[in-house]
Design an enzyme around this catalytic site. Structure first.
Site, mmCIF file in Angstrom:
data_model
loop_
_atom_site.group_PDB
_atom_site.id
_atom_site.type_symbol
_atom_site.label_atom_id
_atom_site.label_comp_id
_atom_site.label_asym_id
_atom_site.label_seq_id
_atom_site.Cartn_x
_atom_site.Cartn_y
_atom_site.Cartn_z
ATOM 1 N N ILE A 122 0.665 -1.258 -0.001
ATOM 2 C CA ILE A 122 -0.063 0.051 0.058
ATOM 3 C C ILE A 122 0.730 1.425 0.111
ATOM 4 O O ILE A 122 0.515 2.362 -0.513
ATOM 5 C CB ILE A 122 -0.800 -0.082 1.348
ATOM 6 C CG1 ILE A 122 -1.970 -1.336 1.083
ATOM 7 C CG2 ILE A 122 -1.746 1.343 1.458
ATOM 8 C CD1 ILE A 122 -2.668 -1.363 2.418
ATOM 9 N N TYR A 123 2.051 1.151 0.520
ATOM 10 C CA TYR A 123 2.855 2.368 0.702
ATOM 11 C C TYR A 123 3.164 3.267 -0.489
ATOM 12 O O TYR A 123 3.080 4.319 -0.358
ATOM 13 C CB TYR A 123 4.419 1.862 1.240
ATOM 14 C CG TYR A 123 4.351 1.797 2.764
ATOM 15 C CD1 TYR A 123 3.728 2.840 3.576
ATOM 16 C CD2 TYR A 123 5.056 0.958 3.511
ATOM 17 C CE1 TYR A 123 3.935 2.562 5.144
ATOM 18 C CE2 TYR A 123 5.075 1.074 4.671
ATOM 19 C CZ TYR A 123 4.445 1.570 5.714
ATOM 20 O OH TYR A 123 4.540 1.627 7.098
ATOM 21 N N GLU A 124 3.478 2.637 -1.695
ATOM 22 C CA GLU A 124 3.623 3.289 -2.858
ATOM 23 C C GLU A 124 2.467 3.687 -3.708
ATOM 24 O O GLU A 124 2.664 3.922 -4.950
ATOM 25 C CB GLU A 124 4.852 2.634 -3.549
ATOM 26 C CG GLU A 124 5.889 2.171 -3.273
ATOM 27 C CD GLU A 124 6.857 3.432 -3.088
ATOM 28 O OE1 GLU A 124 6.770 4.457 -3.620
ATOM 29 O OE2 GLU A 124 7.814 3.446 -2.061
ATOM 30 N N GLY A 125 1.450 3.800 -3.041
ATOM 31 C CA GLY A 125 0.139 4.210 -4.011
ATOM 32 C C GLY A 125 -0.747 2.856 -4.240
ATOM 33 O O GLY A 125 -1.419 3.207 -5.075
ATOM 34 N N GLN A 130 0.359 0.751 -9.105
ATOM 35 C CA GLN A 130 1.728 0.464 -10.023
ATOM 36 C C GLN A 130 1.265 -0.309 -11.358
ATOM 37 O O GLN A 130 1.628 -0.256 -12.349
ATOM 38 C CB GLN A 130 2.327 -0.253 -9.075
ATOM 39 C CG GLN A 130 2.698 0.205 -7.775
ATOM 40 C CD GLN A 130 3.745 1.600 -8.074
ATOM 41 O OE1 GLN A 130 4.372 1.547 -9.114
ATOM 42 N NE2 GLN A 130 3.675 2.509 -6.982
#
Length: 274
Positions: A122-125, A130
Site C-alpha cells: 500500500i505504501y507506494e500508492g 503500479q
C-alpha cells in the site's frame, strides 16, 4: 528453513512407523520453502536490474545509453515495487504456514513478519496503481518500444538455456519460451485495446504485472544460473531457476487468458457490486 529442518512431525514415505521425521522431508513443505526462496530471488533480481538501470541512466557518458537506461528504469520500477511487495506478503504467509500453530508463529516472530509485510503493498500508492502505471504509461510509451526491447533480451537468455543441453534445467527453456509468448501477445493486446476500451485494458492491469514479473524473474534467474557455469553453487542456482520456471512462470498462460478474456466478467460485476 531452520525450523523445518528441526521440527519433527509425521513420517517420510517408507519410514518406520515408530519414528517421526523433520518436516522438511515432506514434499509439501519442500514446495513451500522453494516457493519462498525462488520468489524472493526473482524479486531481488528485478530490483537489482532496476537499480542498475537507474545508475546507468545517471552515469553513462553516451546520451543514447542514458536515454535507453532511463526508459528501462521507468519500465521496471512498477514491477520492482508491486511484485516485490506482493510476494513479500506471500512469502511471509508461507512462513506462517510452515511454522504451524499460534504458539510457534508468535514465539518465532513469523506472524509479526506477516503483519509487517502487509502494509508494503500500500505504501507506494497501492499495487493496483503500479499496475495501472505499467499499462497506461510504461507499456504505452513509444508504442511499447521499451517492452519489446526487453523481450528481445529475454528471448536471448531463453535461447542460451535451450542450447545449453544441460539436463539439470529440465523444462526451464520451454516454460520460459511459452511465458515470453504469453507476455508478447498480452502486451500487444493491451496496446491495441487501451485507446478504444481503456476499462477493458485496466481490468487486466494487475494480472499483466504479475505475468510480466514472473516471466522476467524466471528469465533472470535462468541467466544467473547460466552465468555461474562451473562455479560453486551453480547446481543450486540451476535448481532454483528450474523450480521457478516449472512452478511459477508456468502460470503465464492462465494470466494471459485472464488479461485478454477476463474484462467482460469484471465489467459485468456492476450488477453485483452496484
Amino acid at each position: 528453513l531452520a525450523y523445518a529442518q528441526e521440527r519433527r512431525q509425521g513420517r517420510a514415505v517408507g519410514a518406520k512407523a515408530d519414528e517421526s521425521d523433520a518436516i522438511i522431508v515432506h514434499p509439501d513443505v519442500k514446495l513451500m520453502l522453494m516457493q519462498m526462496r525462488s520468489l524472493t530471488a526473482a524479486a531481488r533480481s528485478i530490483c537489482y536490474a532496476t537499480a542498475v538501470a537507474i545508475d546507468i541512466s545517471q552515469r553513462a557518458h553516451d546520451p543514447k545509453v542514458r536515454d535507453a537506461a532511463t526508459a528501462r528504469a521507468a519500465l521496471l520500477t512498477p514491477l520492482a515495487k508491486a511484485f516485490s511487495t506482493d510476494i513479500g506478503n506471500e512469502v511471509a504467509s508461507l512462513g506462517v504456514q510452515i511454522h504451524g500453530g499460534m504458539g510457534f508463529i508468535e514465539e518465532t516472530g513469523a506472524a509479526q513478519h506477516f503483519r509487517d509485510a502487509r502494509i508494503t503493498a500500500i505504501y507506494e500508492g497501492t499495487n493496483g496503481i503500479q499496475s495501472i502505471d505499467l499499462v497506461t504509461r510504461k507499456l504505452a510509451a513509444q508504442g511499447g518500444a521499451s517492452v519489446f526491447a526487453l523481450l528481445d533480451e529475454l528471448s536471448q537468455i531463453v535461447q542460451r538455456v535451450e542450447t545449453s543441453n544441460n539436463p539439470a534445467f529440465g523444462h526451464t527453456g520451454g516454460r520460459l519460451r511459452e511465458a515470453l509468448g504469453s507476455l508478447e501477445r498480452t502486451s500487444k493486446w493491451l496496446l491495441e485495446t487501451l485507446p478504444s476500451k481503456p476499462n477493458d485494458a485496466l481490468a487486466g492491469a494487475t494480472p499483466y504485472l504479475r505475468l510480466f514479473s514472473t516471466t522476467l524473474g524466471g528469465c533472470m534467474l535462468a541467466d544467473e544460473a547460466l552465468s555461474l557455469a562451473q562455479e560453486n553453487g551453480a547446481a543450486a542456482r540451476i535448481t532454483l531457476a528450474r523450480f521457478f520456471a516449472e512452478n511459477v512462470t508456468v502460470q503465464a498462460g492462465a494470466l494471459e487468458r485472464t488479461v485478454i478474456d477476463g474484462a467482460d466478467a469484471v465489467n459485468a460485476a456492476d450488477s453485483v457490486l452496484l
